[in-house]
Design a protein around this motif. Structure first.
Motif, PDB file in Angstrom:
ATOM      1  N   ILE A 146      10.127 -19.303  35.627  1.00  0.00           N
ATOM      2  CA  ILE A 146       8.842 -18.918  35.826  1.00  0.00           C
ATOM      3  C   ILE A 146       7.998 -19.754  35.003  1.00  0.00           C
ATOM      4  N   GLN A 147       6.622 -19.773  35.333  1.00  0.00           N
ATOM      5  CA  GLN A 147       5.583 -20.786  34.649  1.00  0.00           C
ATOM      6  C   GLN A 147       5.172 -20.190  33.544  1.00  0.00           C
ATOM      7  N   GLU A 148       5.247 -19.068  33.086  1.00  0.00           N
ATOM      8  CA  GLU A 148       4.805 -18.273  32.127  1.00  0.00           C
ATOM      9  C   GLU A 148       5.580 -18.752  30.613  1.00  0.00           C
ATOM     10  N   ASP A 149       4.915 -18.701  29.597  1.00  0.00           N
ATOM     11  CA  ASP A 149       5.648 -18.524  28.312  1.00  0.00           C
ATOM     12  C   ASP A 149       5.823 -17.100  27.930  1.00  0.00           C
ATOM     13  N   VAL A 150       6.875 -17.089  27.203  1.00  0.00           N
ATOM     14  CA  VAL A 150       7.200 -15.625  26.885  1.00  0.00           C
ATOM     15  C   VAL A 150       7.298 -15.493  25.291  1.00  0.00           C
ATOM     16  N   VAL A 151       6.943 -14.377  24.628  1.00  0.00           N
ATOM     17  CA  VAL A 151       7.038 -13.863  23.391  1.00  0.00           C
ATOM     18  C   VAL A 151       7.638 -12.475  23.364  1.00  0.00           C
ATOM     19  N   LEU A 152       8.477 -12.234  22.552  1.00  0.00           N
ATOM     20  CA  LEU A 152       9.007 -10.775  22.402  1.00  0.00           C
ATOM     21  C   LEU A 152       8.780 -10.319  21.229  1.00  0.00           C
ATOM     22  N   LEU A 259     -11.441 -26.108  31.601  1.00  0.00           N
ATOM     23  CA  LEU A 259     -11.565 -24.775  31.020  1.00  0.00           C
ATOM     24  C   LEU A 259     -10.123 -24.465  30.901  1.00  0.00           C
ATOM     25  N   ARG A 260      -9.639 -23.827  29.862  1.00  0.00           N
ATOM     26  CA  ARG A 260      -8.087 -23.379  29.808  1.00  0.00           C
ATOM     27  C   ARG A 260      -8.273 -21.781  29.856  1.00  0.00           C
ATOM     28  N   VAL A 261      -7.538 -21.218  30.821  1.00  0.00           N
ATOM     29  CA  VAL A 261      -7.278 -19.705  30.646  1.00  0.00           C
ATOM     30  C   VAL A 261      -6.237 -19.279  30.494  1.00  0.00           C
ATOM     31  N   GLU A 262      -5.969 -18.366  29.585  1.00  0.00           N
ATOM     32  CA  GLU A 262      -4.651 -17.757  29.475  1.00  0.00           C
ATOM     33  C   GLU A 262      -4.541 -16.314  30.128  1.00  0.00           C
ATOM     34  N   VAL A 263      -3.809 -16.017  31.082  1.00  0.00           N
ATOM     35  CA  VAL A 263      -3.648 -14.565  31.363  1.00  0.00           C
ATOM     36  C   VAL A 263      -2.388 -14.007  30.760  1.00  0.00           C
ATOM     37  N   GLN A 264      -2.754 -13.137  29.795  1.00  0.00           N
ATOM     38  CA  GLN A 264      -1.725 -12.589  29.275  1.00  0.00           C
ATOM     39  C   GLN A 264      -1.241 -11.115  29.620  1.00  0.00           C
ATOM     40  N   HIS A 265       0.178 -11.032  30.023  1.00  0.00           N
ATOM     41  CA  HIS A 265       0.560  -9.524  30.415  1.00  0.00           C
ATOM     42  C   HIS A 265       1.279  -9.178  29.112  1.00  0.00           C
ATOM     43  N   LEU A 266       0.972  -7.738  29.152  1.00  0.00           N
ATOM     44  CA  LEU A 266       1.671  -6.986  27.984  1.00  0.00           C
ATOM     45  C   LEU A 266       2.771  -5.941  28.515  1.00  0.00           C
ATOM     46  N   ILE A 267       3.803  -5.946  28.377  1.00  0.00           N
ATOM     47  CA  ILE A 267       4.725  -5.266  28.912  1.00  0.00           C
ATOM     48  C   ILE A 267       5.803  -4.342  28.110  1.00  0.00           C
ATOM     49  N   ARG A 268       5.931  -3.088  28.130  1.00  0.00           N
ATOM     50  CA  ARG A 268       6.871  -2.468  27.322  1.00  0.00           C
ATOM     51  C   ARG A 268       8.277  -2.379  28.016  1.00  0.00           C
ATOM     52  N   LEU A 269       9.275  -3.197  27.264  1.00  0.00           N
ATOM     53  CA  LEU A 269      10.551  -3.192  27.990  1.00  0.00           C
ATOM     54  C   LEU A 269      11.162  -1.849  27.979  1.00  0.00           C
ATOM     55  N   ALA A 270      11.891  -1.512  29.256  1.00  0.00           N
ATOM     56  CA  ALA A 270      12.504   0.032  29.189  1.00  0.00           C
ATOM     57  C   ALA A 270      13.655   0.131  28.300  1.00  0.00           C
ATOM     58  N   THR A 271      14.490  -0.745  28.268  1.00  0.00           N
ATOM     59  CA  THR A 271      15.999  -0.660  27.626  1.00  0.00           C
ATOM     60  C   THR A 271      15.916  -0.949  26.201  1.00  0.00           C
ATOM     61  N   SER A 272      15.282  -2.006  25.653  1.00  0.00           N
ATOM     62  CA  SER A 272      15.121  -2.310  24.213  1.00  0.00           C
ATOM     63  C   SER A 272      14.014  -1.657  23.704  1.00  0.00           C
ATOM     64  N   GLY A 273      13.080  -1.380  24.161  1.00  0.00           N
ATOM     65  CA  GLY A 273      11.919  -0.791  23.534  1.00  0.00           C
ATOM     66  C   GLY A 273      10.704  -1.974  22.950  1.00  0.00           C
ATOM     67  N   SER A 274      11.196  -3.222  23.038  1.00  0.00           N
ATOM     68  CA  SER A 274      10.584  -4.515  22.769  1.00  0.00           C
ATOM     69  C   SER A 274       9.349  -4.556  23.638  1.00  0.00           C
ATOM     70  N   ILE A 275       8.187  -5.596  23.246  1.00  0.00           N
ATOM     71  CA  ILE A 275       7.260  -5.716  24.056  1.00  0.00           C
ATOM     72  C   ILE A 275       7.169  -7.114  24.418  1.00  0.00           C
ATOM     73  N   MET A 276       7.174  -7.269  25.621  1.00  0.00           N
ATOM     74  CA  MET A 276       7.059  -8.685  26.069  1.00  0.00           C
ATOM     75  C   MET A 276       5.679  -9.201  26.522  1.00  0.00           C
ATOM     76  N   PHE A 277       5.442 -10.338  25.895  1.00  0.00           N
ATOM     77  CA  PHE A 277       4.035 -11.028  26.284  1.00  0.00           C
ATOM     78  C   PHE A 277       4.515 -11.901  27.177  1.00  0.00           C
ATOM     79  N   LEU A 278       3.823 -12.026  28.305  1.00  0.00           N
ATOM     80  CA  LEU A 278       3.750 -13.177  29.445  1.00  0.00           C
ATOM     81  C   LEU A 278       2.723 -13.979  29.068  1.00  0.00           C
ATOM     82  N   ILE A 279       2.846 -15.299  28.815  1.00  0.00           N
ATOM     83  CA  ILE A 279       1.432 -16.131  28.642  1.00  0.00           C
ATOM     84  C   ILE A 279       1.385 -17.279  29.886  1.00  0.00           C
ATOM     85  N   ARG A 280       0.433 -16.967  30.813  1.00  0.00           N
ATOM     86  CA  ARG A 280       0.489 -17.880  31.885  1.00  0.00           C
ATOM     87  C   ARG A 280      -0.967 -18.927  31.691  1.00  0.00           C
TER      88      ARG A 280
END
Length: 335
Positions: A146-152, A259-280
């Protein structure tokens, strides 16, 4: 007739650009909305898919590979985050297979999974939990797709903690520095957000997310010469660009300043319960912004209205003046 109908033959890079401003001023806010619904702009729309693949796919993945080869610290993970890594990888693969079924698939075969990515000519058989079935750690493998960065973010002790991630396209921050910090600590340097309670409200919102829920938000700054990697680690390579742009010919600003724009998606992961940040991260030069008159006028207004402390934090103190001057000279705004 809508505004986009007046723009004929809009290039894809403009039509799909996530222009972030809904009004003529900008202040920090949580600004979250449910993900998965296309957002209309004056030039087109964006946001149909949580993970977007575009014409820069192979270039940006190659750039990620290059950056990680030269600086392995762009991948960070505390030991307890391995279950979340597997969870994130499966979630990313499922989203890709759902959005791009002609080129990607994820199938079960007994206890194993089979991942196929036709765009990369990749097929990988693996067993969740068995690191020996992947060539690299799960989060690294996922971000190679994927092209997104990811933070957990791990949730414990009544807080969120940034405990894992792959971030190769940071906008003036460092995952290596932030890993292991709480959500509140990570956002400590951001002006105004603590006094106004924005960060604490954002954390409360994230901690209430249910498994599988997806939200999105945007963030923005100005970047010189379209560089995706403007991390703290590489500051000597890109920091002087702000001065060179400010001191250079005004005519160059339209092509050099983005102009630099980040689209950040915030997702609750179903199994671990962690939150995933996708940063495009998306980049569009001012010359392209100027081709959409509504965007040019609004960007000028936002830059003109932005308080000094916010401009300083975003690192645009030197570049917003040239940006406004160029927009006035070449897009007929601000007069």
């Amino acid at each position: 007739m809508n505004a986009s109908a007046e723009l004929l033959d809009v290039p894809t890079r403009i039509a799909n650009f996530p222009f972030p401003f809904a009004k003529d001023s900008y202040r920090y806010s949580t600004n979250v909305e449910p993900a998965g619904t296309p957002a209309r702009t004056a030039a087109g729309e964006w946001g149909k898919h949580t993970i977007e693949i575009d014409e820069n796919y192979h270039h940006e993945l190659a750039e990620r590979t290059r950056i990680l080869a030269s600086d392995a610290s762009r991948y960070q993970s505390l030991p307890h985050m391995m279950p979340a890594q597997w969870d994130a990888m499966i979630s990313i693969m499922r989203m890709l297979a759902e959005s791009y079924p002609d080129s990607m698939s994820l199938e079960r075969d007994g206890t194993a999974w089979i991942w196929r990515n036709g765009l990369l000519d990749t097929e990988q058989r693996f067993v969740v939990g068995d690191l020996g079935t992947l060539p690299i750690d799960p989060l690294r493998f996922a971000t190679n797709q994927i092209q997104e960065d990811v933070v957990l973010l791990d949730q414990r002790e009544g807080q969120l903690w940034g405990d894992a991630g792959v971030v190769t396209f940071a906008a003036d921050w460092s995952l290596r520095f932030d890993v292991g910090m709480s959500f509140l600590q990570i956002h400590g340097p951001v002006p105004r957000v603590h006094a106004e309670g924005i960060v604490s409200r954002a954390q409360s919102f994230l901690m209430r997310l249910e498994p599988g829920e997806r939200y999105r938000r945007t963030n923005w700054t100005l970047t010189v010469d379209g560089k995706l990697d403007t991390s703290t680690e590489t500051y000597p390579q890109w920091g002087p660009d702000r001065t060179s742009l400010a001191q250079g010919p005004l005519e160059d600003v339209g092509d050099r300043l983005f102009l630099r724009v980040e689209v950040q998606h915030l997702i609750r992961l179903a199994t671990s319960g962690s939150i995933m940040f996708l940063i495009r991260s998306y980049l569009l030069p001012l010359r392209d912004i100027a081709s959409v008159p509504v965007w040019a006028q609004r960007l000028h207004a936002v830059l003109d209205d932005l308080p000094e402390d916010m401009a300083d934090y975003k690192g645009i103190t030197k570049t917003r003046g040239p940006a406004m001057e160029w927009l006035r000279a070449h897009a007929g705004v601000g007069s």
